[in-house]
Design a protein around this motif. Structure first.
Motif, short mmCIF file in Angstrom:
data_model
loop_
_atom_site.label_atom_id
_atom_site.label_comp_id
_atom_site.label_asym_id
_atom_site.label_seq_id
_atom_site.Cartn_x
_atom_site.Cartn_y
_atom_site.Cartn_z
N ARG A 1 5.47 -14.97 9.47
CA ARG A 1 5.07 -16.25 8.88
C ARG A 1 4.78 -16.11 7.38
N VAL A 2 5.59 -15.30 6.73
CA VAL A 2 5.57 -15.21 5.27
C VAL A 2 6.78 -15.98 4.76
N ILE A 3 6.58 -16.80 3.75
CA ILE A 3 7.65 -17.66 3.26
C ILE A 3 7.90 -17.41 1.78
N GLY A 4 9.09 -17.79 1.34
CA GLY A 4 9.46 -17.68 -0.06
C GLY A 4 10.64 -18.60 -0.33
N LEU A 5 11.08 -18.65 -1.55
CA LEU A 5 12.21 -19.52 -1.90
C LEU A 5 12.88 -19.04 -3.17
N GLU A 6 14.10 -19.53 -3.36
CA GLU A 6 14.88 -19.31 -4.59
C GLU A 6 15.41 -20.67 -5.03
N HIS B 1 13.17 -18.84 2.61
CA HIS B 1 13.06 -17.59 3.35
C HIS B 1 11.90 -17.70 4.34
N LEU B 2 12.10 -17.13 5.51
CA LEU B 2 11.06 -17.09 6.54
C LEU B 2 11.08 -15.72 7.19
N LYS B 3 9.96 -15.02 7.08
CA LYS B 3 9.81 -13.72 7.74
C LYS B 3 9.42 -13.96 9.19
N VAL B 4 10.09 -13.25 10.11
CA VAL B 4 9.89 -13.50 11.54
C VAL B 4 9.67 -12.20 12.30
N ASN B 5 8.97 -12.31 13.42
CA ASN B 5 8.78 -11.18 14.32
C ASN B 5 10.06 -10.92 15.12
N LEU B 6 10.25 -9.67 15.51
CA LEU B 6 11.43 -9.30 16.27
C LEU B 6 11.57 -10.12 17.55
N ASP B 7 10.46 -10.35 18.26
CA ASP B 7 10.56 -11.01 19.56
C ASP B 7 10.92 -12.49 19.46
N ARG B 8 10.75 -13.08 18.27
CA ARG B 8 11.10 -14.49 18.08
C ARG B 8 12.26 -14.68 17.11
N ALA B 9 12.78 -13.61 16.56
CA ALA B 9 13.76 -13.73 15.48
C ALA B 9 15.03 -14.43 15.94
N ALA B 10 15.55 -14.07 17.12
CA ALA B 10 16.78 -14.70 17.60
C ALA B 10 16.58 -16.19 17.81
N ILE C 1 17.44 -8.04 6.03
CA ILE C 1 16.54 -6.91 6.25
C ILE C 1 15.80 -6.66 4.95
N GLY C 2 14.49 -6.64 5.01
CA GLY C 2 13.68 -6.32 3.84
C GLY C 2 12.63 -5.30 4.22
N PHE C 3 11.70 -5.05 3.30
CA PHE C 3 10.68 -4.04 3.54
C PHE C 3 9.34 -4.54 3.02
N ASP C 4 8.30 -4.32 3.82
CA ASP C 4 6.94 -4.61 3.37
C ASP C 4 6.55 -3.64 2.26
N ASP C 5 5.40 -3.90 1.64
CA ASP C 5 4.95 -3.03 0.55
C ASP C 5 4.75 -1.59 1.01
N ASP C 6 4.44 -1.40 2.30
CA ASP C 6 4.22 -0.04 2.80
C ASP C 6 5.50 0.61 3.31
N GLY C 7 6.65 -0.06 3.13
CA GLY C 7 7.93 0.51 3.54
C GLY C 7 8.38 0.15 4.93
N THR C 8 7.56 -0.58 5.69
CA THR C 8 7.95 -1.00 7.04
C THR C 8 9.06 -2.04 6.94
N PRO C 9 10.17 -1.87 7.67
CA PRO C 9 11.24 -2.87 7.60
C PRO C 9 10.81 -4.19 8.24
N HIS C 10 11.34 -5.28 7.72
CA HIS C 10 11.06 -6.59 8.32
C HIS C 10 12.32 -7.43 8.40
N LEU C 11 12.25 -8.48 9.19
CA LEU C 11 13.36 -9.42 9.39
C LEU C 11 13.02 -10.74 8.71
N ARG C 12 14.01 -11.28 8.00
CA ARG C 12 13.86 -12.61 7.39
C ARG C 12 15.08 -13.46 7.72
N ILE C 13 14.87 -14.76 7.71
CA ILE C 13 15.97 -15.72 7.81
C ILE C 13 16.04 -16.46 6.49
#
Length: 477
Positions: A43-48, A194-203, A315-327
């Motif tokens: 539930r992190v959002i952004g835009l361009e 942009h919307l960051k999503v959890n793996l279990d809800r990403a699809a 595919i992106g990465f959090d500040d600590d290097g953990t990969p994350h999923l975005r749409i």
């Protein structure tokens, strides 16, 4: 695609090496999906926001190199054409006053960019397609001075075996033209969410983004004219699809899988399916090798950046290097104002959250082929489009938005516990826009109906009203 590269001529060995790296990184990504290795901070959002630099005659101003050097702002970067730039914001957690914070962040950057443009005797404008744009502006001399764009142009033409890129758009009027470069792509500018999503809800969220593309493009349409022709409500859609028309393997320019498209279907198990499709079906365009650890997936991510689905998994990465999923939701045009853009974002985030947290399988109620047909109908006809919604019900788009989708979006924002004043303000913009039947495309056509095809006048009228950040439904003509 946002990074600069050091070369733009490549050997067959470059392509072979890059393909092998993409294959290996795709296998690594498959392991991450199997192991659930992705960030749970969702539930992190952004835009361009893509924008136009225009001169005092409202013509495109090809100055972004010197302009961005003077601006010296990391939130602003070049686009394909020297008269376009892209503005970014700091990501926000989708809670509290996130919407008004995004608005304020974007406004600060916008105002700074606008004032620096004045130092160049230029202005900054946000709109899906610049009304004063002419075919003669879309030439290689106006391509931004970055090697990655030269490389993209060269590789697209090579894969098309030298065949020119053709626009053939049939709307209220017809436009046909052709180019021997990719500069047609720069005719369209967007407002990407942009919307960051959890793996279990990403699809589920990805499939919903596809379903919601038709309502979003209808409510936000702002691109009715190109080269003086009255075409679709959101002419950006066919322009972008036809301006980089390169297909999949075995049929480089006319294959069934295209690099700019609505996609080939819903995902069934996970977003990994789209990355596997990237690897299996799309030829490499930019075989750049990065000297970075393989777990950064640099080559896979670059390859994904050269495939422009209207809803694109990232595919992106959090500040600590953990990969994350975005749409990345790419269907919304730039403009007419920042307030309209944030209202469009609020509508999308509220809708996708409200529907995405339900247990029912909505894919059964709205087949992919129907969602795709809805999208192109909405791009053509905007709020007047006739679409097929859940369970095969035919409905006029404006009625669907008013009666069903806007209440759902508001409920979703409330469930997210966003600030009540923000919810009222931004959903109120959508509500009034629908009540007046006045998105950006409708306003532009109304202005032309009264004043004639004065493209400089139309551009100046948009710019004057845009400066107040008053939503388009309140604009006079």
């Amino acid at each position: 695609m946002g990074q600069e590269i050091q070369q733009y001529h490549f050997s067959s060995a470059d392509f072979d090496s890059f393909r092998e790296r993409v294959r290996n990184e795709t296998l690594r990504l498959a392991e991450w999906f199997r192991d659930g290795a992705f960030s749970t901070r969702d539930r992190v959002i952004g835009l361009e926001l893509e924008a136009w630099l225009i001169d005092r005659e409202a013509q495109p101003a090809p100055i972004n190199t010197e302009y961005l050097r003077t601006l010296n702002d990391p939130m602003a970067v070049p686009e394909l054409a020297r008269f376009n730039i892209e503005l970014n914001v700091h990501p926000q957690s989708l809670t509290g006053t996130a919407l008004s914070k995004l608005h304020a962040d974007l406004r600060r950057t916008w105002e700074h960019c606008y004032h620096v443009a004045e130092d160049f005797d230029a202005r900054l404008l946000m709109t899906g397609i610049l009304p004063t744009l002419e075919d003669r502006h879309l030439v290689m001399a106006n391509m931004s001075e970055m090697k990655r764009y030269r490389a993209l142009n060269e590789q697209v033409l090579l894969q098309r075996q030298g065949r020119p890129l053709r626009l053939d758009i049939r709307g209220n009027e017809t436009l046909r033209t052709e180019h021997r470069d990719v500069m047609l792509e720069s005719a369209s500018t967007s407002f990407q969410l942009h919307l960051k999503v959890n793996l279990d809800r990403a699809a589920r969220y990805y499939n919903l983004a596809q379903m919601l593309s038709a309502p979003l493009v209808a409510v936000s349409a702002n691109s009715p004219y190109l080269f003086g022709r009255d075409l679709w409500d959101e002419t950006r859609i066919p322009v972008f699809e036809q301006s980089v028309e390169v297909g999949g393997h075995a049929a480089a320019s006319h294959g069934p899988v295209h690099r700019v498209s609505f996609g080939t279907g819903y995902v069934h198990g996970s977003l990994f399916e789209t990355f596997q499709e990237n690897c299996d079906h799309f030829p490499v365009l930019l075989p750049i090798e990065y000297d970075v650890p393989p777990e950064q997936l640099a080559h896979l991510r670059l390859h994904n950046g050269t495939i422009w689905r209207w809803n694109r998994p990232l595919i992106g990465f959090d500040d600590d290097g953990t990969p994350h999923l975005r749409i990345e939701h790419r269907v919304i045009p730039a403009g007419p104002t920042l307030a309209d853009g944030i209202a469009n974002a609020a509508f999308f985030y509220g809708l996708i959250f409200e529907l995405g947290e339900r247990d029912e399988v909505l894919e059964w109620r709205l087949p992919f082929a129907t969602a795709r047909d809805n999208f192109y109908a909405a791009a053509r006809h905007g709020l007047e489009a006739q679409v097929t919604w859940f369970d095969g019900k035919r409905v006029r788009m404006q009625a669907l938005l008013v009666d069903k989708l806007l209440p759902l979006a508001r409920r979703g924002l409330e469930r997210l516990e966003l600030d009540g004043d923000d919810i009222e303000h931004y959903t109120g913009i959508i509500r009034q826009r629908l009540r007046n039947g006045c998105n950006g495309a409708a306003w532009q056509r109304a202005w032309v109906a009264r004043h004639g095809r004065d493209w400089q006048g139309l551009t100046e009228a948009c710019l004057e009203r845009q400066r107040t950040d008053t939503p388009v439904h309140e604009w006079d003509i």
